[in-house]
Design a protein around this motif. Structure first.
Motif, short mmCIF file in Angstrom:
data_model
loop_
_atom_site.label_atom_id
_atom_site.label_comp_id
_atom_site.label_asym_id
_atom_site.label_seq_id
_atom_site.Cartn_x
_atom_site.Cartn_y
_atom_site.Cartn_z
N ARG A 1 4.80 -44.80 32.71
CA ARG A 1 6.05 -44.10 33.02
C ARG A 1 6.24 -44.05 34.53
O ARG A 1 5.30 -44.22 35.31
CB ARG A 1 6.01 -42.68 32.45
N GLN B 1 3.96 -41.55 36.24
CA GLN B 1 2.59 -42.02 36.37
C GLN B 1 2.47 -43.03 37.51
O GLN B 1 1.50 -43.02 38.27
CB GLN B 1 2.13 -42.64 35.05
N TRP C 1 -1.03 -35.63 29.82
CA TRP C 1 -0.14 -36.38 30.71
C TRP C 1 -0.50 -37.86 30.79
O TRP C 1 0.35 -38.71 30.97
CB TRP C 1 -0.20 -35.76 32.11
N THR D 1 4.48 -34.56 36.99
CA THR D 1 5.63 -33.94 36.33
C THR D 1 5.18 -32.73 35.52
O THR D 1 4.13 -32.77 34.87
CB THR D 1 6.31 -34.96 35.40
N LEU E 1 8.64 -32.97 31.25
CA LEU E 1 8.27 -34.00 30.28
C LEU E 1 8.93 -33.75 28.94
O LEU E 1 9.34 -34.70 28.25
CB LEU E 1 6.75 -34.03 30.12
N SER F 1 12.73 -34.56 29.34
CA SER F 1 13.01 -36.00 29.41
C SER F 1 12.79 -36.71 28.09
O SER F 1 13.13 -37.89 27.95
CB SER F 1 12.13 -36.65 30.49
N THR G 1 9.80 -37.28 26.85
CA THR G 1 8.46 -37.88 26.84
C THR G 1 7.53 -37.10 25.93
O THR G 1 6.74 -37.67 25.19
CB THR G 1 7.88 -37.92 28.26
N TRP G 2 7.63 -35.78 25.99
CA TRP G 2 6.87 -34.91 25.10
C TRP G 2 7.83 -34.26 24.12
O TRP G 2 9.02 -34.07 24.41
CB TRP G 2 6.16 -33.81 25.89
#
Length: 282
Positions: free
Chosen positions: A46, A49, A74, A211, A216, A219, A221-222
């Motif tokens: 990502r 990262q 993460w 982040t 997260l 967005s 992502t999580w």
């Protein structure tokens, strides 16, 4: 070049094949040297990262120690593997310090999957000194072992400070071995989800934060976390001492025999594992 997706690779062209699950054909830009090539990439970092790895790499090139502050889940191990791969390409060796044996086993598994062939250092093998001198580029050991009789005061005999970069997992728990590595001038990268522990500033020059969990989740992502618990609890089985509940061995045994507490939790969990029509292990 053909019309294919463009991604950034933090592990260098040589290590593209490391992160492989579902291969896809991409234009790969190596963040370390800026070169772009075509090839297969299996796991893409990502943007957050990538940014963190770049920041850590800048500190490494300066010869400074840094602290990676990242929430659980993460992708710290993935990031460490990326940086480790690049260090190996440049002739460096890596020592990863964990604070208990179960974490060393997990790290060995993760790095083995990523084709980095780590050597786990264990205290009961007499031949380990020879293997450290002659073979391998990635080593994993516990803080307790490195702070023990075999290594304490003799770290430089095993790990050349000019060759090794030391990664310290769960670095908020500071062991004597960490202090000794720092006092000997080793370049260190600490990794933790809780960077507020007293004494960390004495070991690391720069904190690099990732982040936040909230970002997260926002967005996508999580996923937003859900917490399931029993609808009631019965504390009558427990003793009180100075106004606080105390669980002695007998109380714990009574707790696990009291199905009113446990069965409700299990029943509720079982009703959620099949949500959406598919079985979920967690």
């Amino acid at each position: 070049m053909r019309n294919v997706p463009r991604v950034h690779c933090l592990c260098g062209g040589m290590a593209v094949s490391i992160f492989c699950c579902t291969p896809s054909y991409c234009l790969i830009t190596d963040t370390y040297n800026g070169k772009t090539t075509e090839g297969f990439l299996m796991k893409v970092m990502r943007e957050d990262q990538q940014s963190v790895c770049r920041s850590i790499w800048i500190e490494i090139k300066k010869g400074l120690s840094s602290l990676l502050n990242a929430p659980t889940g993460w992708g710290k191990t993935f990031a460490i593997a990326s940086i480790t791969s690049e260090l190996i390409k440049r002739g460096k060796k890596v020592l990863i310090i964990v604070d208990r044996t179960v974490l060393s086993d997990q790290t060995v598994n993760e790095f083995t999957i990523n084709n980095l062939a780590p050597i786990k250092i264990e205290g009961h093998k007499r031949e380990q000194k020879a293997s450290l001198d002659l073979f391998g580029s990635v080593f994993i050991a516990t803080s307790q072992l490195l702070g023990g009789k075999r290594f304490s005061g003799k770290l430089e005999q095993y790990f050349d400070p000019k060759e090794f970069v030391v990664f310290v997992d769960e670095c908020h728990v500071i062991y004597n071995a960490h202090k000794e590595f720092a006092s000997k001038g080793y370049q260190m990268v600490g990794i933790t989800a809780t960077a507020g522990s007293f004494g960390l500033a004495d070991l690391y020059h720069q904190i690099i934060s990732t982040t936040s969990p909230a970002d997260l989740i926002e967005s996508g992502t999580w996923k937003k976390p859900f917490v399931y618990t029993a609808q009631f609890a019965d504390s009558n089985f427990s003793k009180k001492r100075n106004g606080d509940y105390v669980l002695d061995d007998e109380a714990v045994e009574r707790l696990y025999k009291d199905k009113r507490v446990l069965d409700d939790t299990v029943t509720r969990w079982a009703s959620h594992v099949a949500m959406g029509g598919y079985y979920r292990k967690t």
